[in-house]
Design an enzyme around this catalytic site. Structure first.
Site, PDB file in Angstrom:
ATOM      1  N   PHE A  22      55.434  35.854  52.284  1.00 40.79           N
ATOM      2  CA  PHE A  22      56.748  36.041  51.640  1.00 40.79           C
ATOM      3  C   PHE A  22      56.587  36.624  50.219  1.00 40.79           C
ATOM      4  CE2 PHE A  22      59.953  33.308  49.152  1.00 40.79           C
ATOM      5  CZ  PHE A  22      60.929  34.288  49.149  1.00 40.79           C
ATOM      6  N   LEU A  55      46.654  36.683  58.424  1.00 38.49           N
ATOM      7  CA  LEU A  55      47.766  36.773  59.382  1.00 38.49           C
ATOM      8  C   LEU A  55      47.906  35.483  60.186  1.00 38.49           C
ATOM      9  CD1 LEU A  55      47.455  40.485  60.623  1.00 38.49           C
ATOM     10  CD2 LEU A  55      48.785  39.564  58.718  1.00 38.49           C
ATOM     11  N   THR A  56      48.084  34.397  59.462  1.00 35.06           N
ATOM     12  CA  THR A  56      48.435  33.131  60.109  1.00 35.06           C
ATOM     13  C   THR A  56      49.871  33.272  60.595  1.00 35.06           C
ATOM     14  OG1 THR A  56      49.435  32.155  58.136  1.00 35.06           O
ATOM     15  CG2 THR A  56      47.037  31.894  58.387  1.00 35.06           C
ATOM     16  N   THR A 116      52.373  26.467  42.097  1.00 36.43           N
ATOM     17  CA  THR A 116      53.722  25.932  42.277  1.00 36.43           C
ATOM     18  C   THR A 116      54.039  24.851  41.238  1.00 36.43           C
ATOM     19  OG1 THR A 116      54.984  24.498  43.765  1.00 36.43           O
ATOM     20  CG2 THR A 116      52.638  24.413  44.014  1.00 36.43           C
ATOM     21  N   ASP A 117      55.337  24.653  40.982  1.00 38.96           N
ATOM     22  CA  ASP A 117      55.745  23.555  40.088  1.00 38.96           C
ATOM     23  C   ASP A 117      55.578  22.192  40.768  1.00 38.96           C
ATOM     24  OD1 ASP A 117      57.817  23.754  41.948  1.00 38.96           O
ATOM     25  OD2 ASP A 117      59.430  23.700  40.470  1.00 38.96           O
ATOM     26  N   GLU A 118      55.328  22.205  42.098  1.00 41.23           N
ATOM     27  CA  GLU A 118      55.260  20.926  42.819  1.00 41.23           C
ATOM     28  C   GLU A 118      54.048  20.096  42.396  1.00 41.23           C
ATOM     29  OE1 GLU A 118      56.312  21.200  46.995  1.00 41.23           O
ATOM     30  OE2 GLU A 118      57.521  22.983  46.624  1.00 41.23           O
ATOM     31  N   TYR A 138      50.559  19.183  50.440  1.00 48.37           N
ATOM     32  CA  TYR A 138      50.637  20.570  49.946  1.00 48.37           C
ATOM     33  C   TYR A 138      50.416  20.605  48.431  1.00 48.37           C
ATOM     34  CZ  TYR A 138      52.893  24.775  48.043  1.00 48.37           C
ATOM     35  OH  TYR A 138      53.165  25.920  47.321  1.00 48.37           O
ATOM     36  N   LYS A 172      47.338  22.239  46.120  1.00 53.87           N
ATOM     37  CA  LYS A 172      47.564  23.264  45.087  1.00 53.87           C
ATOM     38  C   LYS A 172      47.084  22.742  43.727  1.00 53.87           C
ATOM     39  CE  LYS A 172      49.303  26.811  45.407  1.00 53.87           C
ATOM     40  NZ  LYS A 172      48.787  28.168  45.774  1.00 53.87           N
ATOM     41  N   ASN A 204      60.948  27.020  43.350  1.00 54.63           N
ATOM     42  CA  ASN A 204      61.245  27.504  44.711  1.00 54.63           C
ATOM     43  C   ASN A 204      61.786  28.929  44.695  1.00 54.63           C
ATOM     44  OD1 ASN A 204      61.298  24.512  44.908  1.00 54.63           O
ATOM     45  ND2 ASN A 204      61.868  24.938  47.028  1.00 54.63           N
ATOM     46  N   ASN A 205      61.174  29.787  45.483  1.00 49.09           N
ATOM     47  CA  ASN A 205      61.632  31.173  45.612  1.00 49.09           C
ATOM     48  C   ASN A 205      62.581  31.315  46.801  1.00 49.09           C
ATOM     49  OD1 ASN A 205      59.033  33.435  44.527  1.00 49.09           O
ATOM     50  ND2 ASN A 205      59.409  31.382  43.779  1.00 49.09           N
ATOM     51  N   TYR A 226      67.794  16.873  55.030  1.00 46.63           N
ATOM     52  CA  TYR A 226      66.947  15.670  54.953  1.00 46.63           C
ATOM     53  C   TYR A 226      67.590  14.606  54.058  1.00 46.63           C
ATOM     54  CZ  TYR A 226      63.133  18.746  56.635  1.00 46.63           C
ATOM     55  OH  TYR A 226      62.349  19.625  57.340  1.00 46.63           O
ATOM     56  N   PRO A 229      59.014  12.254  54.357  1.00 42.30           N
ATOM     57  CA  PRO A 229      58.269  11.226  53.617  1.00 42.30           C
ATOM     58  C   PRO A 229      57.748  11.785  52.287  1.00 42.30           C
ATOM     59  CG  PRO A 229      57.121  11.832  55.666  1.00 42.30           C
ATOM     60  CD  PRO A 229      58.392  12.618  55.633  1.00 42.30           C
TER      61      PRO A 229
HETATM   62  P1  NAD Z   1      53.638  32.230  52.785  1.00 44.15           P
HETATM   63  O1  NAD Z   1      53.313  31.034  53.600  1.00 44.15           O
HETATM   64  O2  NAD Z   1      54.886  32.999  53.066  1.00 44.15           O
HETATM   65  O3  NAD Z   1      52.422  33.285  52.884  1.00 44.15           O
HETATM   66  C1  NAD Z   1      51.095  32.903  52.789  1.00 44.15           C
HETATM   67  C2  NAD Z   1      50.233  34.084  53.235  1.00 44.15           C
HETATM   68  O4  NAD Z   1      48.859  33.684  53.120  1.00 44.15           O
HETATM   69  C3  NAD Z   1      50.470  34.502  54.679  1.00 44.15           C
HETATM   70  O5  NAD Z   1      50.545  35.913  54.772  1.00 44.15           O
HETATM   71  C4  NAD Z   1      49.223  33.983  55.417  1.00 44.15           C
HETATM   72  O6  NAD Z   1      48.867  34.773  56.544  1.00 44.15           O
HETATM   73  C5  NAD Z   1      48.178  34.047  54.313  1.00 44.15           C
HETATM   74  N1  NAD Z   1      47.094  33.083  54.534  1.00 44.15           N
HETATM   75  C6  NAD Z   1      47.208  31.760  54.843  1.00 44.15           C
HETATM   76  N2  NAD Z   1      45.986  31.210  55.003  1.00 44.15           N
HETATM   77  C7  NAD Z   1      45.085  32.198  54.777  1.00 44.15           C
HETATM   78  C8  NAD Z   1      43.664  32.243  54.791  1.00 44.15           C
HETATM   79  N3  NAD Z   1      42.936  31.152  55.083  1.00 44.15           N
HETATM   80  N4  NAD Z   1      43.052  33.412  54.489  1.00 44.15           N
HETATM   81  C9  NAD Z   1      43.781  34.527  54.195  1.00 44.15           C
HETATM   82  N5  NAD Z   1      45.132  34.534  54.199  1.00 44.15           N
HETATM   83  C10 NAD Z   1      45.773  33.391  54.480  1.00 44.15           C
HETATM   84  O7  NAD Z   1      53.583  31.740  51.275  1.00 44.15           O
HETATM   85  P2  NAD Z   1      54.506  32.155  50.029  1.00 44.15           P
HETATM   86  O8  NAD Z   1      55.729  31.336  50.065  1.00 44.15           O
HETATM   87  O9  NAD Z   1      54.585  33.619  49.959  1.00 44.15           O
HETATM   88  O10 NAD Z   1      53.586  31.620  48.833  1.00 44.15           O
HETATM   89  C11 NAD Z   1      52.597  32.450  48.242  1.00 44.15           C
HETATM   90  C12 NAD Z   1      51.917  31.676  47.123  1.00 44.15           C
HETATM   91  O11 NAD Z   1      52.889  31.305  46.136  1.00 44.15           O
HETATM   92  C13 NAD Z   1      51.265  30.375  47.592  1.00 44.15           C
HETATM   93  O12 NAD Z   1      50.061  30.223  46.898  1.00 44.15           O
HETATM   94  C14 NAD Z   1      52.265  29.305  47.199  1.00 44.15           C
HETATM   95  O13 NAD Z   1      51.613  28.080  46.941  1.00 44.15           O
HETATM   96  C15 NAD Z   1      52.857  29.898  45.934  1.00 44.15           C
HETATM   97  N6  NAD Z   1      54.231  29.494  45.624  1.00 44.15           N
HETATM   98  C16 NAD Z   1      55.217  29.599  46.576  1.00 44.15           C
HETATM   99  C17 NAD Z   1      56.521  29.268  46.221  1.00 44.15           C
HETATM  100  C18 NAD Z   1      57.668  29.418  47.205  1.00 44.15           C
HETATM  101  O14 NAD Z   1      58.802  29.034  46.896  1.00 44.15           O
HETATM  102  N7  NAD Z   1      57.452  29.979  48.382  1.00 44.15           N
HETATM  103  C19 NAD Z   1      56.823  28.810  44.926  1.00 44.15           C
HETATM  104  C20 NAD Z   1      55.777  28.726  43.995  1.00 44.15           C
HETATM  105  C21 NAD Z   1      54.500  29.075  44.352  1.00 44.15           C
HETATM  106  P1  TYD Z   2      61.624  23.738  51.351  1.00 39.15           P
HETATM  107  O1  TYD Z   2      62.338  25.045  51.514  1.00 39.15           O
HETATM  108  O2  TYD Z   2      60.764  23.238  52.467  1.00 39.15           O
HETATM  109  O3  TYD Z   2      60.802  23.841  49.988  1.00 39.15           O
HETATM  110  P2  TYD Z   2      60.018  22.655  49.153  1.00 39.15           P
HETATM  111  O4  TYD Z   2      59.838  21.488  50.044  1.00 39.15           O
HETATM  112  O5  TYD Z   2      58.723  23.317  48.835  1.00 39.15           O
HETATM  113  O6  TYD Z   2      60.870  22.388  47.949  1.00 39.15           O
HETATM  114  O7  TYD Z   2      62.709  22.618  51.061  1.00 39.15           O
HETATM  115  C1  TYD Z   2      63.632  22.727  49.994  1.00 39.15           C
HETATM  116  C2  TYD Z   2      64.461  21.463  49.968  1.00 39.15           C
HETATM  117  O8  TYD Z   2      65.266  21.410  51.147  1.00 39.15           O
HETATM  118  C3  TYD Z   2      63.625  20.191  49.981  1.00 39.15           C
HETATM  119  O9  TYD Z   2      64.270  19.198  49.184  1.00 39.15           O
HETATM  120  C4  TYD Z   2      63.620  19.760  51.437  1.00 39.15           C
HETATM  121  C5  TYD Z   2      64.983  20.234  51.915  1.00 39.15           C
HETATM  122  N1  TYD Z   2      65.060  20.629  53.346  1.00 39.15           N
HETATM  123  C6  TYD Z   2      66.034  20.078  54.176  1.00 39.15           C
HETATM  124  O10 TYD Z   2      66.871  19.251  53.747  1.00 39.15           O
HETATM  125  N2  TYD Z   2      66.079  20.473  55.479  1.00 39.15           N
HETATM  126  C7  TYD Z   2      65.182  21.380  55.991  1.00 39.15           C
HETATM  127  O11 TYD Z   2      65.258  21.694  57.218  1.00 39.15           O
HETATM  128  C8  TYD Z   2      64.197  21.940  55.130  1.00 39.15           C
HETATM  129  C9  TYD Z   2      63.191  22.931  55.658  1.00 39.15           C
HETATM  130  C10 TYD Z   2      64.178  21.545  53.806  1.00 39.15           C
END
Ligand code: NAD
Ligand code: TYD
Length: 348
Positions: free
Chosen positions: A12, A36-37, A131-133, A156, A160, A185-186, A213, A288
């Protein structure tokens, strides 16, 4: 010419970062390394796959030999590390997968960069995207700053946090030039429909229930993914060595309020009677260890690098919803699993 490795570029956020770097920096050779998971989808970046400065490498960061060979072969100048297992619910089911990719995978990249650069760090940079998590959960008040102690609650966020610590440790111990960002969160296009916003958009389109949830009173700070990519570009080029920056949207929403807003907008877009989508809301068993609230103080990156979100939440959400409605084919391919054939069609 600079050689830049971007990991996770078929995911993403990574796809937005790869697109930005390939289009904006023709002087760089961009190498997108992705295993490409289930979360990696080459359709996310098909618009740039024929650009002369773009290269795709399929491979797993957990494989240390493969990573070492890749660094010896290409001699990268910079790394933007985004590859990760990223979904909290999956981490509860299978924590070890998160240790492998997020901790060991990051270690392999750190080792390869350290060994390749051999103390000659001029013009080199390792950028770890996090991540901020890692900061754990806030109560009703307060914001995460760069000095908030780490207190991760999910497998998770623990994985991180661990990788963040290793990045800092390599900076302190070996002098590895790094920057690190912790983002909220993006949301936006190409988001895998397992996370809240794309899952619920998809479910509304298909008249499926919206599983909220617990009581839905959990708060997240939402940032438009393209604004995250802009911040990543800025930090990579102008961030100070060995520094951490928090990135956030100044945009807190309780889940239930956000879901109701989504429902309202979707009713309008789909020309359904007002209140139709809200009827799909179903309160389900809580996650949980569910963190109550995340909220970011992004004043450091704002003051030092001049970054702030470029779109409002209303604009970002409108763009996002329109994108999913105009790209139902993408959604269908992802939900049916047929997106997995794209690699075979294009690359083998
Ligand atoms: P995503 O799950 O959409 O994509 C992860 C990518 O990594 C996928 O293309 C997957 O194929 C690849 N990947 C997974 N395991 C791999 C491995 N062992 N070797 C090579 N490639 C592998 O994740 P995202 O939401 O795009 O997040 C990207 C980064 O940003 C992550 O490090 C995540 O922790 C961080 N992040 C995400 C968010 C969010 O809201 N999504 C917010 C803050 C930080
Ligand atoms: P999520 O998009 O999984 O991001 P993160 O857990 O990394 O913050 O979830 C965002 C919020 O939405 C989180 O508080 C969990 C909640 N949530 C639901 O209530 N129902 C759902 O089906 C999902 C996926 C998330």
């Amino acid at each position: 010419m600079k050689k830049i490795l971007i990991t996770g570029g078929a995911g993403f956020i990574g796809s937005h970062v790869v697109r930005r770097f390939v289009n904006k920096y023709p002087e760089y050779q961009i190498f997108n390394l992705d295993a490409l998971t289930y979360a990696g989808n080459l359709e996310n970046i098909k618009d740039i796959e024929n650009q002369p400065n773009y290269n795709f490498l399929k491979g797993d960061i957990v494989d240390a030999n493969f990573i070492d060979e890749l660094f010896s072969q290409h001699k990268f100048d910079g790394v933007l590390h985004l590859a990760a297992e990223s979904h909290v619910d999956r981490s509860i089911e299978d924590p070890l997968a998160f240790v492998k990719t997020n901790v060991i995978g990051t270690m392999n990249l750190l080792n390869a960069a350290k060994n390749q650069w051999k103390g000659n760090f001029e013009g080199k940079r390792f950028y770890h995207i996090s991540t901020d998590e890692v900061y754990g959960s806030l109560g009703a008040e307060g914001l995460f700053t760069e000095t908030t102690p780490y207190d991760p609650n999910s497998p998770y966020s623990a994985s991180k946090a661990s990788s963040d610590h290793f990045v800092r440790a390599y900076g302190e111990t070996y002098g590895l030039p790094y920057v690190l960002t912790n983002c909220s969160n993006n949301y936006g296009s190409y988001h895998f429909p397992e996370k809240l916003i794309p899952l619920f958009i998809n479910n509304i389109i298909n008249n499926k229930s919206l599983p909220v949830y617990g009581d839905g009173n959990y708060t997240r700070d939402w940032l438009f993914v393209e604004d995250h990519a802009i911040a990543i570009d800025l930090v990579f080029h102008e961030g100070k060595n060995h520094e951490t920056y928090n990135i956030g949207g100044f945009n807190e929403w309780k889940n239930i309020d956000l879901v109701k807003l989504l429902c309202q907008i979707m009713d309008g877009k789909l020309e359904r009677e007002k209140g139709t989508s809200e009827k799909l809301i179903t309160y389900v068993k809580d996650r949980p260890g569910h963190d109550l609230r995340y909220a970011i103080d992004a004043s450091k990156i704002n003051k030092e690098l001049g970054w702030k979100p470029s779109v409002t939440f209303e604009e970002g959400l409108e763009k996002t919803i329109n994108w999913y409605l105009n790209n139902e084919e993408w959604l269908k391919n992802v939900t049916s699993g047929s997106y997995k054939d794209y690699y075979k069609k294009q690359y083998s």
